[in-house]
Design an enzyme around this catalytic site. Structure first.
Site, mmCIF file in Angstrom:
data_model
loop_
_atom_site.group_PDB
_atom_site.id
_atom_site.type_symbol
_atom_site.label_atom_id
_atom_site.label_comp_id
_atom_site.label_asym_id
_atom_site.label_seq_id
_atom_site.Cartn_x
_atom_site.Cartn_y
_atom_site.Cartn_z
ATOM 1 N N GLY A 12 0.823 -1.217 0.000
ATOM 2 C CA GLY A 12 0.000 0.000 0.000
ATOM 3 C C GLY A 12 0.851 1.258 0.000
ATOM 4 N N ASN A 34 -3.204 -8.217 0.123
ATOM 5 C CA ASN A 34 -4.090 -8.938 -0.817
ATOM 6 C C ASN A 34 -4.331 -8.116 -2.090
ATOM 7 O OD1 ASN A 34 -5.807 -6.949 0.055
ATOM 8 N ND2 ASN A 34 -7.535 -8.306 0.497
ATOM 9 N N VAL A 59 -5.240 -10.801 5.006
ATOM 10 C CA VAL A 59 -4.943 -10.961 6.436
ATOM 11 C C VAL A 59 -6.178 -11.238 7.297
ATOM 12 C CG1 VAL A 59 -2.792 -9.645 6.389
ATOM 13 C CG2 VAL A 59 -4.941 -8.472 6.936
ATOM 14 N N SER A 77 -5.688 -2.235 5.500
ATOM 15 C CA SER A 77 -6.874 -1.435 5.805
ATOM 16 C C SER A 77 -7.493 -0.917 4.516
ATOM 17 C CB SER A 77 -6.415 -0.249 6.669
ATOM 18 O OG SER A 77 -7.504 0.518 7.078
ATOM 19 N N ALA A 116 -1.699 0.475 13.023
ATOM 20 C CA ALA A 116 -1.981 1.743 12.341
ATOM 21 C C ALA A 116 -3.435 2.079 12.611
ATOM 22 C CB ALA A 116 -1.739 1.602 10.844
ATOM 23 N N TYR A 147 -15.660 1.980 9.252
ATOM 24 C CA TYR A 147 -14.211 2.202 9.380
ATOM 25 C C TYR A 147 -13.866 2.608 10.809
ATOM 26 C CZ TYR A 147 -9.515 3.976 8.428
ATOM 27 O OH TYR A 147 -8.151 4.201 8.443
ATOM 28 N N ARG A 188 -9.977 10.352 -2.366
ATOM 29 C CA ARG A 188 -9.658 11.272 -1.275
ATOM 30 C C ARG A 188 -9.373 12.658 -1.832
ATOM 31 N NH1 ARG A 188 -6.932 7.987 3.452
ATOM 32 N NH2 ARG A 188 -8.272 9.464 4.501
HETATM 33 N N1 UDP Z 1 -13.463 16.424 -0.243
HETATM 34 C C1 UDP Z 1 -13.800 17.394 -1.190
HETATM 35 N N2 UDP Z 1 -13.703 17.071 -2.515
HETATM 36 C C2 UDP Z 1 -13.273 15.852 -2.966
HETATM 37 C C3 UDP Z 1 -12.922 14.866 -1.989
HETATM 38 C C4 UDP Z 1 -13.032 15.194 -0.646
HETATM 39 O O1 UDP Z 1 -14.193 18.532 -0.848
HETATM 40 O O2 UDP Z 1 -13.207 15.655 -4.189
HETATM 41 C C5 UDP Z 1 -13.549 16.762 1.193
HETATM 42 C C6 UDP Z 1 -14.285 15.730 2.066
HETATM 43 O O3 UDP Z 1 -15.678 15.979 2.082
HETATM 44 C C7 UDP Z 1 -13.641 15.964 3.421
HETATM 45 C C8 UDP Z 1 -12.199 16.361 3.075
HETATM 46 O O4 UDP Z 1 -12.236 16.781 1.710
HETATM 47 O O5 UDP Z 1 -14.274 17.017 4.119
HETATM 48 C C9 UDP Z 1 -11.198 15.228 3.233
HETATM 49 O O6 UDP Z 1 -11.705 14.098 2.592
HETATM 50 P P1 UDP Z 1 -10.898 12.737 2.381
HETATM 51 O O7 UDP Z 1 -11.768 11.848 1.560
HETATM 52 O O8 UDP Z 1 -9.551 13.036 1.828
HETATM 53 O O9 UDP Z 1 -10.656 12.059 3.798
HETATM 54 P P2 UDP Z 1 -11.179 12.260 5.285
HETATM 55 O O10 UDP Z 1 -10.272 13.286 5.854
HETATM 56 O O11 UDP Z 1 -12.604 12.714 5.266
HETATM 57 O O12 UDP Z 1 -11.000 10.931 5.884
#
Ligand code: UDP
Length: 320
Positions: A12, A34, A59, A77, A116, A147, A188
């Protein structure tokens, strides 16, 4: 002293960077993955390395390893919100069953065990910034519950193995870490914005972009994990960069660093991806500073620069 280290999630994003660093320091690494969200591309440069081995294995099933192991680093994860919305049951299974198997292996081998964990154990926090002593504000039945609760269970299980089986354990809570080898399609904010900007597509800020996050470059995180490995600290330790910003500010930064070709748009997601989305997040890293003498070194501009360059090259390779 050279250690024999097993990394679950070793193909990862974070696992592969840990493998590089640990091998560079003379240790042996056995990576297990995996490949559900990891990728062989992240470890292909290690093929043939005399102290590196890779086993493709899930795992959540019994882990059989003949080798002697000094440390189990449990990173396997599904940490992206988009992934855990799509695959809620595998997310719960790897956090619960996977951690059980990894702890069982550590116990059997007499190895140190490192979990982690995540800032998601704090849920949508009512205390800001978040110290390790805060117990969190998690909705167990919301979409993020799969999660968050799996990681909270993993922490509880780790402490139970420590207390009842005397396993030498460590727990680190990772806050929004980024860098090369993230998956371009992991949904993300870092990868979405960079991929959108490099493709000249609109940068999708969800809602008003006023939620906050604090972004840590992967080499800083790896450094913190290795310091923790060599420490005696059993209680959880936050690892993250304390520089907090709104998602709107983050979009502006990506926009600037990629040359400003894309426009920034506001999107209201129609699925559940922003349900229970933490409004704010910032690690209190007082403990890591004190116990580990650790301090993040890489600025957002520098780290994002390297990450953008990685994706530029990856996309060019894929297009060729
Ligand atoms: N977010 C966004 N646009 C995107 C993807 C995510 O505005 O295209 C926002 C999401 O709603 C969150 C923040 O960015 O408030 C971080 O999101 P991420 O999915 O990176 O991970 P998180 O910190 O929520 O686990």
């Amino acid at each position: 002293m050279s250690l024999r280290i097993l990394i679950t999630g070793g193909a990862g994003f974070i696992g592969s960077h840990l493998a590089d660093r640990l091998l560079g320091e003379g240790n042996s690494v056995l990576a297990i993955d995996n490949l559900a969200t990891g990728h062989v591309r992240n470890i292909e440069h290690l093929a043939g390395h005399e102290r590196f081995r890779f086993i493709k294995h899930d795992v959540t099933e019994f882990i059989y390893v003949e080798d002697k192991i000094d440390v189990v680093l449990h990173l396997a994860s599904l940490p992206s919100p988009v992934d855990y919305l799509r695959k809620p049951i595998p997310t719960l299974k790897v956090g619960a069953l996977g951690t059980h198997k990894a702890l069982g292996l550590a116990r059997d081998k007499g190895a140190r065990f490192m979990l982690a964990s995540t800032s998601e154990v704090y849920g949508d926090p009512l205390v800001h910034p978040q110290p390790e002593t805060y117990w969190g504000n998690v909705n167990p039945v919301g979409p993020r519950g799969v999660y968050d609760e799996s990681k909270r269970f993993a922490e509880a299980l780790t402490m139970a193995y420590h207390r009842y089986h005397a396993v030498d354990t460590r727990i680190f809570r990772i806050f929004n870490t980024y860098g090369p080898r993230m998956r371009a399609d992991d949904g993300r904010v870092v990868t979405n914005f960079i991929a959108q900007a490099l493709r000249g597509e609109p940068i999708t800020v969800y809602d008003d972009g006023q939620r906050t996050r604090s972004f840590c470059y992967v080499s800083d995180l790896v450094d913190g994990i290795i310091r923790l490995m060599h420490s005696t600290e059993v209680d959880p330790v936050n690892l993250g960069n304390a520089a907090e910003m709104t998602i709107m500010e983050f979009a502006d930064t990506v926009h600037r660093l990629t040359g400003g070709r894309s426009e920034i748009t506001h999107v209201v997601p129609t699925d559940e991806r922003t349900k229970d989305d933490p409004q704010v997040r910032q690690p209190d890293i007082t403990r890591a500073r004190k116990i580990l003498g650790w301090e993040p070194q890489v600025s957002l501009d520098e780290g994002l620069g390297r990450t953008i360059e990685y994706f530029r090259q990856l996309f060019a390779r894929e297009a060729a």
